[in-house]
Write a protein that holds these residues in place. Structure first.
Motif, PDB file in Angstrom:
ATOM      1  N   PRO A   1      -5.482  51.594  77.502  1.00 32.93           N
ATOM      2  CA  PRO A   1      -5.193  50.167  77.655  1.00 32.93           C
ATOM      3  C   PRO A   1      -4.433  49.914  78.957  1.00 32.93           C
ATOM      4  O   PRO A   1      -3.656  50.762  79.402  1.00 32.93           O
ATOM      5  N   VAL A   2      -4.669  48.759  79.571  1.00 36.03           N
ATOM      6  CA  VAL A   2      -3.966  48.381  80.807  1.00 36.03           C
ATOM      7  C   VAL A   2      -3.025  47.226  80.498  1.00 36.03           C
ATOM      8  O   VAL A   2      -3.447  46.203  79.956  1.00 36.03           O
ATOM      9  N   GLN A   3      -1.762  47.388  80.828  1.00 31.81           N
ATOM     10  CA  GLN A   3      -0.772  46.349  80.613  1.00 31.81           C
ATOM     11  C   GLN A   3      -0.398  45.699  81.940  1.00 31.81           C
ATOM     12  O   GLN A   3      -0.403  46.367  82.980  1.00 31.81           O
ATOM     13  N   PRO A   4      -0.055  44.400  81.939  1.00 35.50           N
ATOM     14  CA  PRO A   4       0.404  43.752  83.177  1.00 35.50           C
ATOM     15  C   PRO A   4       1.764  44.294  83.578  1.00 35.50           C
ATOM     16  O   PRO A   4       2.484  44.852  82.735  1.00 35.50           O
ATOM     17  N   PRO A   5       2.143  44.146  84.851  1.00 36.59           N
ATOM     18  CA  PRO A   5       3.439  44.686  85.300  1.00 36.59           C
ATOM     19  C   PRO A   5       4.621  44.188  84.486  1.00 36.59           C
ATOM     20  O   PRO A   5       5.591  44.914  84.288  1.00 36.59           O
TER      21      PRO A   5
ATOM     22  N   ARG B   1      -1.555  61.406  86.195  1.00 31.70           N
ATOM     23  CA  ARG B   1      -1.044  60.132  86.706  1.00 31.70           C
ATOM     24  C   ARG B   1      -2.193  59.162  86.956  1.00 31.70           C
ATOM     25  O   ARG B   1      -3.170  59.504  87.611  1.00 31.70           O
ATOM     26  N   PHE B   2      -2.051  57.936  86.446  1.00 29.81           N
ATOM     27  CA  PHE B   2      -3.026  56.884  86.686  1.00 29.81           C
ATOM     28  C   PHE B   2      -2.364  55.757  87.459  1.00 29.81           C
ATOM     29  O   PHE B   2      -1.208  55.401  87.200  1.00 29.81           O
ATOM     30  N   LEU B   3      -3.094  55.199  88.422  1.00 29.10           N
ATOM     31  CA  LEU B   3      -2.606  54.047  89.176  1.00 29.10           C
ATOM     32  C   LEU B   3      -3.696  52.997  89.210  1.00 29.10           C
ATOM     33  O   LEU B   3      -4.696  53.139  89.916  1.00 29.10           O
ATOM     34  N   VAL B   4      -3.504  51.931  88.439  1.00 31.50           N
ATOM     35  CA  VAL B   4      -4.428  50.807  88.414  1.00 31.50           C
ATOM     36  C   VAL B   4      -3.888  49.755  89.391  1.00 31.50           C
ATOM     37  O   VAL B   4      -2.693  49.437  89.352  1.00 31.50           O
ATOM     38  N   PRO B   5      -4.707  49.213  90.312  1.00 24.70           N
ATOM     39  CA  PRO B   5      -4.207  48.224  91.265  1.00 24.70           C
ATOM     40  C   PRO B   5      -3.557  47.029  90.561  1.00 24.70           C
ATOM     41  O   PRO B   5      -3.993  46.625  89.478  1.00 24.70           O
ATOM     42  N   ALA B   6      -2.517  46.484  91.176  1.00 25.82           N
ATOM     43  CA  ALA B   6      -1.778  45.387  90.563  1.00 25.82           C
ATOM     44  C   ALA B   6      -2.644  44.155  90.355  1.00 25.82           C
ATOM     45  O   ALA B   6      -2.420  43.371  89.432  1.00 25.82           O
ATOM     46  N   PHE B   7      -3.644  43.959  91.223  1.00 26.70           N
ATOM     47  CA  PHE B   7      -4.496  42.766  91.110  1.00 26.70           C
ATOM     48  C   PHE B   7      -5.644  42.959  90.134  1.00 26.70           C
ATOM     49  O   PHE B   7      -6.443  42.050  89.917  1.00 26.70           O
ATOM     50  N   SER B   8      -5.743  44.120  89.509  1.00 27.73           N
ATOM     51  CA  SER B   8      -6.851  44.394  88.593  1.00 27.73           C
ATOM     52  C   SER B   8      -6.758  43.507  87.358  1.00 27.73           C
ATOM     53  O   SER B   8      -5.672  43.293  86.806  1.00 27.73           O
TER      54      SER B   8
ATOM     55  N   ALA C   1      -3.658  44.272  99.387  1.00 22.78           N
ATOM     56  CA  ALA C   1      -3.698  45.286  98.335  1.00 22.78           C
ATOM     57  C   ALA C   1      -4.942  46.141  98.478  1.00 22.78           C
ATOM     58  O   ALA C   1      -6.000  45.654  98.860  1.00 22.78           O
ATOM     59  N   PRO C   2      -4.837  47.424  98.197  1.00 20.94           N
ATOM     60  CA  PRO C   2      -6.001  48.304  98.333  1.00 20.94           C
ATOM     61  C   PRO C   2      -7.054  47.986  97.293  1.00 20.94           C
ATOM     62  O   PRO C   2      -6.739  47.559  96.187  1.00 20.94           O
ATOM     63  N   ALA C   3      -8.308  48.191  97.651  1.00 18.65           N
ATOM     64  CA  ALA C   3      -9.383  47.981  96.694  1.00 18.65           C
ATOM     65  C   ALA C   3      -9.356  49.085  95.652  1.00 18.65           C
ATOM     66  O   ALA C   3      -8.918  50.198  95.903  1.00 18.65           O
ATOM     67  N   ALA C   4      -9.807  48.728  94.448  1.00 15.80           N
ATOM     68  CA  ALA C   4      -9.835  49.719  93.380  1.00 15.80           C
ATOM     69  C   ALA C   4     -10.790  50.848  93.753  1.00 15.80           C
ATOM     70  O   ALA C   4     -11.922  50.598  94.150  1.00 15.80           O
ATOM     71  N   PRO C   5     -10.328  52.080  93.703  1.00 18.04           N
ATOM     72  CA  PRO C   5     -11.198  53.191  94.078  1.00 18.04           C
ATOM     73  C   PRO C   5     -12.383  53.299  93.135  1.00 18.04           C
ATOM     74  O   PRO C   5     -12.296  52.962  91.955  1.00 18.04           O
ATOM     75  N   VAL C   6     -13.493  53.735  93.661  1.00 17.86           N
ATOM     76  CA  VAL C   6     -14.706  53.895  92.860  1.00 17.86           C
ATOM     77  C   VAL C   6     -14.925  55.377  92.608  1.00 17.86           C
ATOM     78  O   VAL C   6     -15.092  56.160  93.538  1.00 17.86           O
TER      79      VAL C   6
ATOM     80  N   THR D   1      -6.933  63.041  70.501  1.00 15.88           N
ATOM     81  CA  THR D   1      -7.399  61.670  70.400  1.00 15.88           C
ATOM     82  C   THR D   1      -8.070  61.278  71.701  1.00 15.88           C
ATOM     83  O   THR D   1      -7.745  61.816  72.764  1.00 15.88           O
ATOM     84  N   ARG D   2      -9.012  60.331  71.623  1.00 13.29           N
ATOM     85  CA  ARG D   2      -9.663  59.839  72.837  1.00 13.29           C
ATOM     86  C   ARG D   2      -9.136  58.470  73.233  1.00 13.29           C
ATOM     87  O   ARG D   2      -9.610  57.880  74.201  1.00 13.29           O
ATOM     88  N   ALA D   3      -8.177  57.959  72.492  1.00 13.72           N
ATOM     89  CA  ALA D   3      -7.500  56.709  72.842  1.00 13.72           C
ATOM     90  C   ALA D   3      -6.108  57.091  73.342  1.00 13.72           C
ATOM     91  O   ALA D   3      -5.216  57.400  72.559  1.00 13.72           O
ATOM     92  N   LEU D   4      -5.941  57.072  74.662  1.00 13.98           N
ATOM     93  CA  LEU D   4      -4.699  57.556  75.266  1.00 13.98           C
ATOM     94  C   LEU D   4      -3.677  56.439  75.403  1.00 13.98           C
ATOM     95  O   LEU D   4      -3.943  55.275  75.076  1.00 13.98           O
ATOM     96  N   GLY D   5      -2.503  56.806  75.911  1.00 11.15           N
ATOM     97  CA  GLY D   5      -1.435  55.839  76.086  1.00 11.15           C
ATOM     98  C   GLY D   5      -1.758  54.798  77.148  1.00 11.15           C
ATOM     99  O   GLY D   5      -2.648  54.977  77.978  1.00 11.15           O
ATOM    100  N   ALA D   6      -1.015  53.700  77.125  1.00  3.23           N
ATOM    101  CA  ALA D   6      -1.260  52.588  78.034  1.00  3.23           C
ATOM    102  C   ALA D   6      -0.770  52.903  79.444  1.00  3.23           C
ATOM    103  O   ALA D   6       0.155  53.699  79.642  1.00  3.23           O
ATOM    104  N   VAL D   7      -1.399  52.266  80.438  1.00  2.00           N
ATOM    105  CA  VAL D   7      -0.958  52.326  81.827  1.00  2.00           C
ATOM    106  C   VAL D   7      -0.545  50.931  82.244  1.00  2.00           C
ATOM    107  O   VAL D   7      -1.001  49.936  81.678  1.00  2.00           O
ATOM    108  N   VAL D   8       0.317  50.844  83.243  1.00  2.00           N
ATOM    109  CA  VAL D   8       0.824  49.562  83.730  1.00  2.00           C
ATOM    110  C   VAL D   8       0.214  49.271  85.092  1.00  2.00           C
ATOM    111  O   VAL D   8       0.316  50.096  86.011  1.00  2.00           O
ATOM    112  N   ALA D   9      -0.437  48.148  85.230  1.00  2.87           N
ATOM    113  CA  ALA D   9      -1.085  47.782  86.495  1.00  2.87           C
ATOM    114  C   ALA D   9      -0.054  47.714  87.612  1.00  2.87           C
ATOM    115  O   ALA D   9       1.032  47.152  87.449  1.00  2.87           O
ATOM    116  N   GLY D  10      -0.398  48.301  88.752  1.00  2.00           N
ATOM    117  CA  GLY D  10       0.482  48.276  89.911  1.00  2.00           C
ATOM    118  C   GLY D  10       1.562  49.335  89.911  1.00  2.00           C
ATOM    119  O   GLY D  10       2.366  49.379  90.843  1.00  2.00           O
TER     120      GLY D  10
END
Length: 230
Positions: A206-210, A143-150, A49-54, A76-85
């Motif tokens: 917020p980050v949600q699991p797959p 578009r946001f992409l959070v690594p699945a292993f995060s 899996a790719p490392a989380a970009p910095v 608002t500064r609290a945005l919608g959730a993203v799904v890891a992976g």
């Protein structure tokens, strides 16, 4: 001592030396044997899996304080959730108390890759056009992409809006126009002239699991229904 006795003693001494020498050779041979080969260790698993970009976030001094309620700003500064992976399209809702045009929004996020709609490329703008009249709402899609292993539960992101504040003449949104009238209104939109402004706001997602992904995938915003312009 007689000669025969002397000879016997000399021969006995030589025999002892030979025996001791032979023993030393044997012992030496034993001590020089190669050590047993250790059992090979299993190779450590390497994640593909790719490392989380910095991506560096903005300095605190460059951020707009949450108490600021003028100009173009997120609703608002609290945005919608993203799904890891998974690629998650998130809407950033905006409002303004002064007409703005040439709006371009970019985002940097800690621990997530960021992308924009294909029709804008390196930035995002409003769903309908790149301008917004006072007291009107619209959104930008990112578009946001959070690594699945995060293991992150929250993503912190900096949203930078670059735009021009105008005097208000001819900047009213043409979002409600349809048909030939809408085409004529867009064609007659005046040039964007005014004061250039750049503002950076810090937001959280917020980050949600797959396994928590909704049944309906988070689709490209090009297929989304337009939000209310009221």
């Amino acid at each position: 001592m007689s000669a025969p006795a002397q000879a016997r003693r000399t021969l006995l001494g030589r025999a002892v030396l030979v025996a001791v020498g032979a023993g030393a050779v044997v012992l030496g041979a034993q001590s020089m044997e190669p050590a047993p080969t250790p059992a090979p260790r299993a190779a450590a698993a390497v994640s593909s899996a790719p490392a989380a970009p910095v991506t560096p976030l903005a300095a605190e001094s460059d951020l707009v304080d949450a108490s600021v309620s003028t100009g173009l700003r997120p609703v608002t500064r609290a945005l919608g959730a993203v799904v890891a992976g998974r690629q998650s399209w998130v809407r950033i809702p905006w409002t303004t108390d002064a007409p703005v045009c040439s709006v371009a929004v970019t985002v940097t996020a800690d621990g997530a890759d960021v992308g924009y709609p294909v029709n804008t490329g390196g930035y995002s703008s409003f769903y309908r056009q790149d301008r917004l009249a006072a007291s009107v709402h619209d959104y930008t899609a990112v578009r946001f992409l959070v690594p699945a292993f995060s293991a992150a539960k929250v993503v912190t992101a900096d949203v930078t809006a670059s735009y021009t504040t105008t005097s208000g003449a001819g900047t009213a949104s043409t979002a409600g126009a349809t048909g030939k009238a809408g085409t004529a209104a867009r064609a007659s939109t005046p040039p964007c002239v005014g004061t250039s402004v750049t503002r950076t706001y810090r937001v959280t997602l917020p980050v949600q699991p797959p396994s928590a992904a909704p049944a309906a995938a988070l689709a490209d915003p090009a297929a989304a229904t337009a939000s209310s312009a009221d």
